[in-house]
Design a protein around this motif. Sequence first.
Motif, PDB file in Angstrom:
ATOM      1  N   PRO A  65       0.829  -1.223   0.000  1.00 13.43           N
ATOM      2  CA  PRO A  65       0.000   0.000   0.000  1.00 13.43           C
ATOM      3  C   PRO A  65       0.853   1.259   0.000  1.00 13.43           C
ATOM      4  O   PRO A  65       1.874   1.349   0.693  1.00 13.43           O
ATOM      5  CB  PRO A  65      -0.819  -0.122   1.286  1.00 13.43           C
ATOM      6  CG  PRO A  65      -0.824  -1.582   1.603  1.00 13.43           C
ATOM      7  CD  PRO A  65       0.499  -2.113   1.121  1.00 13.43           C
ATOM      8  N   GLU A  66       0.421   2.233  -0.781  1.00 13.50           N
ATOM      9  CA  GLU A  66       1.144   3.491  -0.873  1.00 13.50           C
ATOM     10  C   GLU A  66       1.090   4.260   0.439  1.00 13.50           C
ATOM     11  O   GLU A  66       1.995   5.067   0.742  1.00 13.50           O
ATOM     12  CB  GLU A  66       0.550   4.334  -2.011  1.00 13.50           C
ATOM     13  CG  GLU A  66       1.303   5.620  -2.307  1.00 13.50           C
ATOM     14  CD  GLU A  66       2.718   5.372  -2.804  1.00 13.50           C
ATOM     15  OE1 GLU A  66       3.572   6.259  -2.592  1.00 13.50           O
ATOM     16  OE2 GLU A  66       2.957   4.296  -3.394  1.00 13.50           O
ATOM     17  N   GLU A  67       0.055   4.013   1.249  1.00 15.20           N
ATOM     18  CA  GLU A  67      -0.066   4.716   2.518  1.00 15.20           C
ATOM     19  C   GLU A  67       1.104   4.409   3.450  1.00 15.20           C
ATOM     20  O   GLU A  67       1.521   5.265   4.246  1.00 15.20           O
ATOM     21  CB  GLU A  67      -1.374   4.348   3.215  1.00 15.20           C
ATOM     22  CG  GLU A  67      -2.627   4.819   2.494  1.00 15.20           C
ATOM     23  CD  GLU A  67      -3.007   3.928   1.336  1.00 15.20           C
ATOM     24  OE1 GLU A  67      -2.333   2.886   1.167  1.00 15.20           O
ATOM     25  OE2 GLU A  67      -3.964   4.260   0.611  1.00 15.20           O
ATOM     26  N   LEU A  68       1.653   3.199   3.339  1.00 10.30           N
ATOM     27  CA  LEU A  68       2.788   2.850   4.186  1.00 10.30           C
ATOM     28  C   LEU A  68       4.025   3.655   3.811  1.00 10.30           C
ATOM     29  O   LEU A  68       4.773   4.103   4.690  1.00 10.30           O
ATOM     30  CB  LEU A  68       3.077   1.351   4.071  1.00 10.30           C
ATOM     31  CG  LEU A  68       1.953   0.409   4.541  1.00 10.30           C
ATOM     32  CD1 LEU A  68       2.356  -1.041   4.335  1.00 10.30           C
ATOM     33  CD2 LEU A  68       1.610   0.675   6.005  1.00 10.30           C
ATOM     34  N   TYR A  69       4.228   3.852   2.513  1.00 17.22           N
ATOM     35  CA  TYR A  69       5.358   4.687   2.081  1.00 17.22           C
ATOM     36  C   TYR A  69       5.176   6.129   2.543  1.00 17.22           C
ATOM     37  O   TYR A  69       6.135   6.782   2.982  1.00 17.22           O
ATOM     38  CB  TYR A  69       5.492   4.632   0.558  1.00 17.22           C
ATOM     39  CG  TYR A  69       5.940   3.303   0.016  1.00 17.22           C
ATOM     40  CD1 TYR A  69       7.263   2.889   0.137  1.00 17.22           C
ATOM     41  CD2 TYR A  69       5.049   2.460  -0.639  1.00 17.22           C
ATOM     42  CE1 TYR A  69       7.678   1.674  -0.379  1.00 17.22           C
ATOM     43  CE2 TYR A  69       5.446   1.245  -1.156  1.00 17.22           C
ATOM     44  CZ  TYR A  69       6.763   0.861  -1.023  1.00 17.22           C
ATOM     45  OH  TYR A  69       7.180  -0.361  -1.529  1.00 17.22           O
ATOM     46  N   GLU A  70       3.957   6.618   2.441  1.00 17.68           N
ATOM     47  CA  GLU A  70       3.709   7.994   2.875  1.00 17.68           C
ATOM     48  C   GLU A  70       3.943   8.151   4.374  1.00 17.68           C
ATOM     49  O   GLU A  70       4.478   9.174   4.823  1.00 17.68           O
ATOM     50  CB  GLU A  70       2.270   8.382   2.523  1.00 17.68           C
ATOM     51  CG  GLU A  70       1.999   8.442   1.025  1.00 17.68           C
ATOM     52  CD  GLU A  70       0.555   8.797   0.720  1.00 17.68           C
ATOM     53  OE1 GLU A  70      -0.221   8.951   1.694  1.00 17.68           O
ATOM     54  OE2 GLU A  70       0.216   8.908  -0.468  1.00 17.68           O
ATOM     55  N   ALA A  71       3.580   7.139   5.148  1.00 12.31           N
ATOM     56  CA  ALA A  71       3.793   7.216   6.594  1.00 12.31           C
ATOM     57  C   ALA A  71       5.283   7.260   6.934  1.00 12.31           C
ATOM     58  O   ALA A  71       5.703   8.013   7.827  1.00 12.31           O
ATOM     59  CB  ALA A  71       3.129   6.031   7.284  1.00 12.31           C
ATOM     60  N   THR A  72       6.079   6.462   6.219  1.00 12.44           N
ATOM     61  CA  THR A  72       7.521   6.476   6.486  1.00 12.44           C
ATOM     62  C   THR A  72       8.159   7.790   6.050  1.00 12.44           C
ATOM     63  O   THR A  72       9.083   8.279   6.710  1.00 12.44           O
ATOM     64  CB  THR A  72       8.190   5.314   5.758  1.00 12.44           C
ATOM     65  OG1 THR A  72       7.887   5.388   4.339  1.00 12.44           O
ATOM     66  CG2 THR A  72       7.699   3.979   6.290  1.00 12.44           C
ATOM     67  N   ARG A  73       7.656   8.379   4.961  1.00  9.97           N
ATOM     68  CA  ARG A  73       8.193   9.685   4.539  1.00  9.97           C
ATOM     69  C   ARG A  73       7.847  10.772   5.553  1.00  9.97           C
ATOM     70  O   ARG A  73       8.653  11.661   5.814  1.00  9.97           O
ATOM     71  CB  ARG A  73       7.650  10.043   3.155  1.00  9.97           C
ATOM     72  CG  ARG A  73       8.303   9.256   2.014  1.00  9.97           C
ATOM     73  CD  ARG A  73       7.967   9.866   0.670  1.00  9.97           C
ATOM     74  NE  ARG A  73       6.549   9.709   0.362  1.00  9.97           N
ATOM     75  CZ  ARG A  73       6.060   8.718  -0.369  1.00  9.97           C
ATOM     76  NH1 ARG A  73       6.868   7.781  -0.848  1.00  9.97           N
ATOM     77  NH2 ARG A  73       4.758   8.639  -0.630  1.00  9.97           N
ATOM     78  N   THR A  89      12.972   2.116   5.569  1.00  6.71           N
ATOM     79  CA  THR A  89      11.682   1.829   4.943  1.00  6.71           C
ATOM     80  C   THR A  89      11.642   0.406   4.394  1.00  6.71           C
ATOM     81  O   THR A  89      10.640  -0.308   4.563  1.00  6.71           O
ATOM     82  CB  THR A  89      11.424   2.830   3.806  1.00  6.71           C
ATOM     83  OG1 THR A  89      11.438   4.155   4.349  1.00  6.71           O
ATOM     84  CG2 THR A  89      10.089   2.559   3.140  1.00  6.71           C
ATOM     85  N   GLN A 103       6.273  -7.074   4.161  1.00  5.12           N
ATOM     86  CA  GLN A 103       5.156  -7.229   3.238  1.00  5.12           C
ATOM     87  C   GLN A 103       5.443  -8.269   2.158  1.00  5.12           C
ATOM     88  O   GLN A 103       4.546  -8.995   1.736  1.00  5.12           O
ATOM     89  CB  GLN A 103       4.835  -5.876   2.584  1.00  5.12           C
ATOM     90  CG  GLN A 103       4.311  -4.822   3.542  1.00  5.12           C
ATOM     91  CD  GLN A 103       2.902  -5.127   4.006  1.00  5.12           C
ATOM     92  OE1 GLN A 103       2.093  -5.659   3.260  1.00  5.12           O
ATOM     93  NE2 GLN A 103       2.598  -4.770   5.254  1.00  5.12           N
TER      94      GLN A 103
END
Length: 312
Positions: free
Chosen positions: A200-208, A217, A225
Amino acid sequence: MTTATSSKRPTGLIQLTPRRKRFRYGPYLFIGLAVLYLLFFTALPLLTGLQLSFKNTKLLNPSGGQYVGFDNYAALLGSGSFIKSVYSTLIYTAISVAGCLALGLASALVINSAFPGRALARTIMVLPWAVPTVAVALVFRWIYNDTTGVASQFTQALGIGQVGWLTDPQFGMAAVVIPTIWKLSPFVMLVVLAALQSVPEELYEATRIDGADAFTTFKQIVLPQIAPTIRVVALLMTIWSFRRFEIIWLLTGGGPVDVTTTIVINVYRQAFNNGALGLAAAAGVLGLLLSLVVTVVYFLLERRSNNANGEL
């Protein structure tokens, strides 16, 4: 004046009659074809090979032979050449699977990122997987040529000197592992790439937002995952490595000095060089048991991982 009463059904209502449920043969037909395929092309040869493993059967008389019980298995387990073939199989499998996973994972991470020409790069990186195994073996035989091969010229340029890739026992295993990794790592790349694109892209956004670097990350988000996918690919690559024949036979024929004689090469030699179908069948059964052991270990580790994560 009499009025005749007629019992008429009320108009405007549709009479629903129960329809007979039709029996559908399609699903059973497809399942039946699959079962027949497994019976004739998997179960029957497996049972035939198991039966041959208990007989002293020769190549010229495959339907004959005398029942010898477990003598074939005892002869193999007491043979130094068979034990050496098991060791060579484990070494070849461990190095090739580790190399394919490492190169495939690295390639998938590169291809997953956006850059100009990514589609072309992805196509080029998949090409080795599409090349026939015979062609790969012939190309690498030319590369390993002692005098005109690219590999020998490279080692001479480095000052190492001329290397007998296909004749020196020190380099025999490397000579079959390198083309194996080159050919099969694109398959790992494709499977891991599909797993990466499902994160999910939301996980990348949370780490950023948290300010995590790329390594953190990958370690904390991406790797958990895609870990189930990597484990499945590792299992498939391991089973395939146990029974790989073409690339080893075409490059070294099991040499030099039996360094690359795996269990499958041993089965071929017992059956077609020595004419001992019973010993060959017993060696094949032992190889199958080794694959089953690896599969059972994988499922035990998978169950332990699921229990640790609180999954059913």
